[in-house]
Design a protein around this motif. Sequence first.
Motif, PDB file in Angstrom:
ATOM      1  N   SER A  68      70.296 -34.399  96.687  1.00  0.00           N
ATOM      2  CA  SER A  68      69.285 -33.350  96.565  1.00  0.00           C
ATOM      3  C   SER A  68      68.788 -32.905  97.937  1.00  0.00           C
ATOM      4  CB  SER A  68      68.095 -33.854  95.752  1.00  0.00           C
ATOM      5  OG  SER A  68      67.124 -32.838  95.611  1.00  0.00           O
ATOM      6  N   SER A  69      68.382 -31.657  97.996  1.00  0.00           N
ATOM      7  CA  SER A  69      67.765 -31.153  99.223  1.00  0.00           C
ATOM      8  C   SER A  69      66.262 -31.439  99.232  1.00  0.00           C
ATOM      9  CB  SER A  69      68.012 -29.647  99.359  1.00  0.00           C
ATOM     10  OG  SER A  69      67.442 -28.967  98.258  1.00  0.00           O
ATOM     11  N   ARG A  70      65.768 -32.004  98.125  1.00  0.00           N
ATOM     12  CA  ARG A  70      64.345 -32.320  98.004  1.00  0.00           C
ATOM     13  C   ARG A  70      64.195 -33.780  97.611  1.00  0.00           C
ATOM     14  NH1 ARG A  70      61.411 -32.013  93.301  1.00  0.00           N
ATOM     15  NH2 ARG A  70      63.058 -30.778  92.352  1.00  0.00           N
ATOM     16  N   ARG A  71      63.457 -34.523  98.401  1.00  0.00           N
ATOM     17  CA  ARG A  71      63.237 -35.941  98.111  1.00  0.00           C
ATOM     18  C   ARG A  71      62.364 -36.119  96.882  1.00  0.00           C
ATOM     19  NH1 ARG A  71      63.386 -40.122 102.533  1.00  0.00           N
ATOM     20  NH2 ARG A  71      65.281 -39.544 103.597  1.00  0.00           N
ATOM     21  N   HIS A  72      62.641 -37.195  96.166  1.00  0.00           N
ATOM     22  CA  HIS A  72      61.829 -37.641  95.029  1.00  0.00           C
ATOM     23  C   HIS A  72      61.854 -36.676  93.850  1.00  0.00           C
ATOM     24  CE1 HIS A  72      60.599 -40.586  97.919  1.00  0.00           C
ATOM     25  NE2 HIS A  72      60.022 -39.667  98.666  1.00  0.00           N
ATOM     26  N   GLY A  73      62.909 -35.874  93.760  1.00  0.00           N
ATOM     27  CA  GLY A  73      63.074 -34.989  92.612  1.00  0.00           C
ATOM     28  C   GLY A  73      63.551 -35.774  91.395  1.00  0.00           C
ATOM     29  N   ASN A  74      63.913 -35.047  90.368  1.00  0.00           N
ATOM     30  CA  ASN A  74      64.291 -35.688  89.110  1.00  0.00           C
ATOM     31  C   ASN A  74      65.577 -36.499  89.197  1.00  0.00           C
ATOM     32  OD1 ASN A  74      62.136 -34.917  87.281  1.00  0.00           O
ATOM     33  ND2 ASN A  74      62.825 -32.818  87.614  1.00  0.00           N
TER      34      ASN A  74
ATOM     35  N   ASP B 236      66.746 -37.923  91.921  1.00  0.00           N
ATOM     36  CA  ASP B 236      66.374 -39.102  92.712  1.00  0.00           C
ATOM     37  C   ASP B 236      65.624 -40.118  91.851  1.00  0.00           C
ATOM     38  OD1 ASP B 236      67.335 -37.532  94.800  1.00  0.00           O
ATOM     39  OD2 ASP B 236      65.557 -37.786  96.053  1.00  0.00           O
ATOM     40  N   LYS B 237      64.744 -39.637  90.997  1.00  0.00           N
ATOM     41  CA  LYS B 237      63.929 -40.510  90.147  1.00  0.00           C
ATOM     42  C   LYS B 237      64.827 -41.345  89.228  1.00  0.00           C
ATOM     43  CE  LYS B 237      59.842 -40.745  89.413  1.00  0.00           C
ATOM     44  NZ  LYS B 237      58.888 -41.675  90.016  1.00  0.00           N
ATOM     45  N   LEU B 238      65.833 -40.715  88.629  1.00  0.00           N
ATOM     46  CA  LEU B 238      66.743 -41.468  87.759  1.00  0.00           C
ATOM     47  C   LEU B 238      67.520 -42.517  88.552  1.00  0.00           C
ATOM     48  CD1 LEU B 238      68.446 -39.111  85.150  1.00  0.00           C
ATOM     49  CD2 LEU B 238      66.724 -40.874  84.777  1.00  0.00           C
TER      50      LEU B 238
ATOM     51  N   ASP C 285      81.714 -44.990 106.407  1.00  0.00           N
ATOM     52  CA  ASP C 285      81.796 -46.431 106.672  1.00  0.00           C
ATOM     53  C   ASP C 285      80.762 -47.204 105.857  1.00  0.00           C
ATOM     54  OD1 ASP C 285      83.899 -46.029 108.417  1.00  0.00           O
ATOM     55  OD2 ASP C 285      82.676 -46.245 110.237  1.00  0.00           O
ATOM     56  N   LEU C 286      79.544 -46.669 105.745  1.00  0.00           N
ATOM     57  CA  LEU C 286      78.511 -47.319 104.929  1.00  0.00           C
ATOM     58  C   LEU C 286      78.926 -47.374 103.463  1.00  0.00           C
ATOM     59  CD1 LEU C 286      75.277 -45.723 106.460  1.00  0.00           C
ATOM     60  CD2 LEU C 286      75.991 -48.124 106.636  1.00  0.00           C
ATOM     61  N   VAL C 287      79.509 -46.287 102.971  1.00  0.00           N
ATOM     62  CA  VAL C 287      79.945 -46.227 101.578  1.00  0.00           C
ATOM     63  C   VAL C 287      81.069 -47.226 101.324  1.00  0.00           C
ATOM     64  CG1 VAL C 287      81.077 -44.750  99.861  1.00  0.00           C
ATOM     65  CG2 VAL C 287      79.164 -43.867 101.210  1.00  0.00           C
ATOM     66  N   LEU C 288      82.034 -47.273 102.227  1.00  0.00           N
ATOM     67  CA  LEU C 288      83.192 -48.144 102.019  1.00  0.00           C
ATOM     68  C   LEU C 288      82.850 -49.625 102.101  1.00  0.00           C
ATOM     69  CD1 LEU C 288      85.944 -46.134 103.918  1.00  0.00           C
ATOM     70  CD2 LEU C 288      85.577 -46.302 101.433  1.00  0.00           C
ATOM     71  N   GLU C 289      81.694 -49.961 102.648  1.00  0.00           N
ATOM     72  CA  GLU C 289      81.263 -51.361 102.712  1.00  0.00           C
ATOM     73  C   GLU C 289      80.785 -51.884 101.361  1.00  0.00           C
ATOM     74  OE1 GLU C 289      78.184 -51.653 105.638  1.00  0.00           O
ATOM     75  OE2 GLU C 289      79.541 -51.207 107.301  1.00  0.00           O
ATOM     76  N   GLN C 290      80.426 -50.993 100.441  1.00  0.00           N
ATOM     77  CA  GLN C 290      79.828 -51.404  99.173  1.00  0.00           C
ATOM     78  C   GLN C 290      80.850 -51.418  98.043  1.00  0.00           C
ATOM     79  OE1 GLN C 290      77.018 -52.729  99.453  1.00  0.00           O
ATOM     80  NE2 GLN C 290      76.563 -51.923 101.486  1.00  0.00           N
ATOM     81  N   ASP C 291      80.511 -52.117  96.969  1.00  0.00           N
ATOM     82  CA  ASP C 291      81.388 -52.211  95.802  1.00  0.00           C
ATOM     83  C   ASP C 291      81.116 -51.121  94.775  1.00  0.00           C
ATOM     84  OD1 ASP C 291      82.497 -54.691  96.715  1.00  0.00           O
ATOM     85  OD2 ASP C 291      80.662 -55.675  96.035  1.00  0.00           O
ATOM     86  N   THR C 292      79.876 -50.654  94.734  1.00  0.00           N
ATOM     87  CA  THR C 292      79.448 -49.695  93.725  1.00  0.00           C
ATOM     88  C   THR C 292      78.815 -48.496  94.412  1.00  0.00           C
ATOM     89  OG1 THR C 292      79.046 -51.479  92.134  1.00  0.00           O
ATOM     90  CG2 THR C 292      77.957 -49.372  91.703  1.00  0.00           C
ATOM     91  N   ILE C 293      79.221 -47.303  93.964  1.00  0.00           N
ATOM     92  CA  ILE C 293      78.691 -46.061  94.524  1.00  0.00           C
ATOM     93  C   ILE C 293      78.019 -45.278  93.401  1.00  0.00           C
ATOM     94  CG2 ILE C 293      79.196 -43.965  95.834  1.00  0.00           C
ATOM     95  CD1 ILE C 293      81.975 -45.279  96.480  1.00  0.00           C
ATOM     96  N   VAL C 294      76.779 -44.881  93.634  1.00  0.00           N
ATOM     97  CA  VAL C 294      76.062 -44.026  92.683  1.00  0.00           C
ATOM     98  C   VAL C 294      75.913 -42.650  93.336  1.00  0.00           C
ATOM     99  CG1 VAL C 294      73.928 -43.678  91.365  1.00  0.00           C
ATOM    100  CG2 VAL C 294      74.793 -46.017  91.767  1.00  0.00           C
ATOM    101  N   PHE C 295      76.544 -41.665  92.745  1.00  0.00           N
ATOM    102  CA  PHE C 295      76.468 -40.282  93.208  1.00  0.00           C
ATOM    103  C   PHE C 295      75.349 -39.605  92.420  1.00  0.00           C
ATOM    104  CE2 PHE C 295      80.722 -41.685  94.014  1.00  0.00           C
ATOM    105  CZ  PHE C 295      81.092 -41.076  95.205  1.00  0.00           C
ATOM    106  N   THR C 296      74.347 -39.122  93.126  1.00  0.00           N
ATOM    107  CA  THR C 296      73.170 -38.549  92.486  1.00  0.00           C
ATOM    108  C   THR C 296      73.005 -37.109  92.952  1.00  0.00           C
ATOM    109  OG1 THR C 296      72.146 -40.723  92.540  1.00  0.00           O
ATOM    110  CG2 THR C 296      70.700 -38.846  92.158  1.00  0.00           C
ATOM    111  N   THR C 297      72.977 -36.179  92.003  1.00  0.00           N
ATOM    112  CA  THR C 297      72.871 -34.773  92.386  1.00  0.00           C
ATOM    113  C   THR C 297      72.109 -33.972  91.338  1.00  0.00           C
ATOM    114  OG1 THR C 297      74.144 -32.783  92.994  1.00  0.00           O
ATOM    115  CG2 THR C 297      75.109 -34.212  91.326  1.00  0.00           C
TER     116      THR C 297
END
Length: 180
Positions: A9-15, A17-19, A63-75
């Motif tokens: 999101s271009s806006r922090r703490h939106g819907n 982000d909340k989910l 690099d930060l993404v590839l270090e983790q096992d689970t990726i949550v894409f939020t949009t």
Amino acid sequence: MGVVVLYGSSRRHGNSDKLADLLVEGLDADRIYLSDYNLQPITDYRHTEPGEYPEDDYHKLIDLVLEQDTIVFTTPIYWYGVSGVMKTFIDRWSQSLREDRPHFISKMSTKKAYVIAVGDDEPHLKGLPLIQQFQYIFDFTGTQFDGHIIGKGNEPESILEDAAALARVGELRKKIAPSA
């Protein structure tokens, strides 16, 4: 198991982000707000002489993404698709494929992915092509698509009125962190 949340999101703490925050609440998750980083559009060198890729924050982020096992894409659902910054980040995967395809694909194929998308104009129907787009992306990279949430919301915190989306958060939390 490490979790990274990519906030598109271009806006922090939106819907949206909340989910995502509810999904990873209490978990040790890296939270990456893509809009906080300098991400330039991909330069397509498929049919030309290779040139220089943009000097920006892409390598740091991937690099930060590839270090983790689970990726949550939020949009948020913007004009019936993913946000621009999320799309730019994913477009840049072409750079990773060109630079070291076997490494990138082998890393991505070990990941589990989740997608959270929130919109206001019949999102449970009109957001389905966005989910399908992610399915194709994950099929291409060999990433396990473990679930998604489509929520309805527009006004601040109106996502908290979407009982189905909130129930889905609970279902996916059990998959991400069975003991949480």
